[in-house]
Design a protein around this motif. Structure first.
Motif, short mmCIF file in Angstrom:
data_model
loop_
_atom_site.label_atom_id
_atom_site.label_comp_id
_atom_site.label_asym_id
_atom_site.label_seq_id
_atom_site.Cartn_x
_atom_site.Cartn_y
_atom_site.Cartn_z
N SER A 1 4.24 1.48 3.06
CA SER A 1 2.81 1.60 3.33
C SER A 1 1.92 1.44 2.11
O SER A 1 0.73 1.18 2.25
CB SER A 1 2.51 2.98 3.95
OG SER A 1 3.19 3.13 5.16
N SER B 1 1.15 -0.66 -0.33
CA SER B 1 0.30 -1.80 -0.67
C SER B 1 -0.75 -2.12 0.39
O SER B 1 -1.86 -2.53 0.06
CB SER B 1 1.14 -3.04 -0.96
OG SER B 1 1.86 -3.41 0.18
N LYS B 2 -0.43 -1.92 1.67
CA LYS B 2 -1.38 -2.28 2.72
C LYS B 2 -2.10 -1.08 3.32
O LYS B 2 -3.21 -1.22 3.84
CB LYS B 2 -0.65 -3.03 3.84
CG LYS B 2 -0.12 -4.38 3.38
CD LYS B 2 0.54 -5.13 4.50
CE LYS B 2 1.09 -6.45 3.99
NZ LYS B 2 1.80 -7.19 5.00
N HIS B 3 -1.48 0.07 3.28
CA HIS B 3 -2.06 1.28 3.91
C HIS B 3 -1.93 2.46 2.96
O HIS B 3 -1.29 3.46 3.27
CB HIS B 3 -1.36 1.59 5.23
CG HIS B 3 -1.37 0.47 6.21
ND1 HIS B 3 -2.50 0.09 6.88
CD2 HIS B 3 -0.40 -0.39 6.59
CE1 HIS B 3 -2.23 -0.95 7.65
NE2 HIS B 3 -0.96 -1.26 7.49
N SER B 4 -2.56 2.34 1.79
CA SER B 4 -2.41 3.38 0.78
C SER B 4 -2.91 4.74 1.25
O SER B 4 -2.40 5.77 0.84
CB SER B 4 -3.11 2.98 -0.52
OG SER B 4 -4.47 2.69 -0.27
N GLU B 5 -3.89 4.74 2.17
CA GLU B 5 -4.39 6.01 2.68
C GLU B 5 -3.33 6.75 3.49
O GLU B 5 -3.35 7.97 3.58
CB GLU B 5 -5.68 5.82 3.52
CG GLU B 5 -5.48 5.19 4.89
CD GLU B 5 -5.23 3.68 4.91
OE1 GLU B 5 -4.94 3.16 6.01
OE2 GLU B 5 -5.33 3.04 3.85
N LYS B 6 -2.37 6.01 4.04
CA LYS B 6 -1.25 6.63 4.76
C LYS B 6 -0.13 7.00 3.80
O LYS B 6 0.58 7.98 4.01
CB LYS B 6 -0.73 5.69 5.85
CG LYS B 6 -1.72 5.46 6.96
CD LYS B 6 -1.17 4.51 8.00
CE LYS B 6 -2.21 4.27 9.08
NZ LYS B 6 -1.74 3.32 10.08
N ALA C 1 -0.39 4.63 -4.95
CA ALA C 1 -1.28 4.94 -3.82
C ALA C 1 -2.66 5.35 -4.33
O ALA C 1 -3.68 4.90 -3.80
CB ALA C 1 -0.67 6.03 -2.95
N GLN D 1 -4.46 2.21 -5.56
CA GLN D 1 -4.96 1.40 -4.44
C GLN D 1 -6.25 1.98 -3.87
O GLN D 1 -7.08 1.24 -3.34
CB GLN D 1 -3.91 1.30 -3.33
CG GLN D 1 -2.72 0.46 -3.68
CD GLN D 1 -3.06 -1.01 -3.77
OE1 GLN D 1 -3.91 -1.52 -3.07
NE2 GLN D 1 -2.39 -1.70 -4.67
N GLU D 2 -6.40 3.30 -3.98
CA GLU D 2 -7.61 3.97 -3.47
C GLU D 2 -8.70 4.07 -4.54
O GLU D 2 -9.69 4.77 -4.36
CB GLU D 2 -7.24 5.38 -2.98
CG GLU D 2 -6.34 5.38 -1.76
CD GLU D 2 -7.05 4.90 -0.52
OE1 GLU D 2 -8.15 5.41 -0.22
OE2 GLU D 2 -6.51 3.98 0.13
#
Length: 108
Positions: A37, A39-44, A69, A72-73
């Protein structure tokens, strides 16, 4: 993917030896989900890596994942702190230096 985690949680038993082995299995599932998760869904990925660093605080890859993570945010100072922790755990491993340098470049 979530159903895998719930299935693993359901497998935990009253026996401490069996619970420990299932817990390690569950940690591997959580790590795999977080890694996929980041790279594409760092919030998850962020809460998953945070959980992993709490449960296995000496796991280098979990701290690197947490830093990625955060990065990414755009939470760069928190990312640097995670990379610093990874560096203390494994000073000879190069990943923390690479990701820290990327953070510092983004900050400047």
């Amino acid at each position: 993917e979530k159903s895998i985690v719930y299935k693993e949680i359901g497998k935990l038993s009253a026996s401490s030896e069996q619970e420990f082995s299932c817990s390690l299995e569950l940690l591997n599932v959580i790590y795999t989900l977080a890694k996929k998760s980041v790279s594409k869904h760092s919030e998850k990925a962020l809460p998953l890596f945070h959980l992993l660093t709490l449960m296995i605080p000496d796991h280098y890859d979990s701290w690197i994942g947490l830093g990625m993570a955060f990065q990414q945010e755009d939470r760069l100072l928190e990312a640097l702190a995670a990379y610093e922790k990874a560096q203390r755990l494994s000073p000879d491993h190069p990943l923390h230096a690479l990701y820290s340098a990327k953070c510092l470049l983004e900050l400047n």
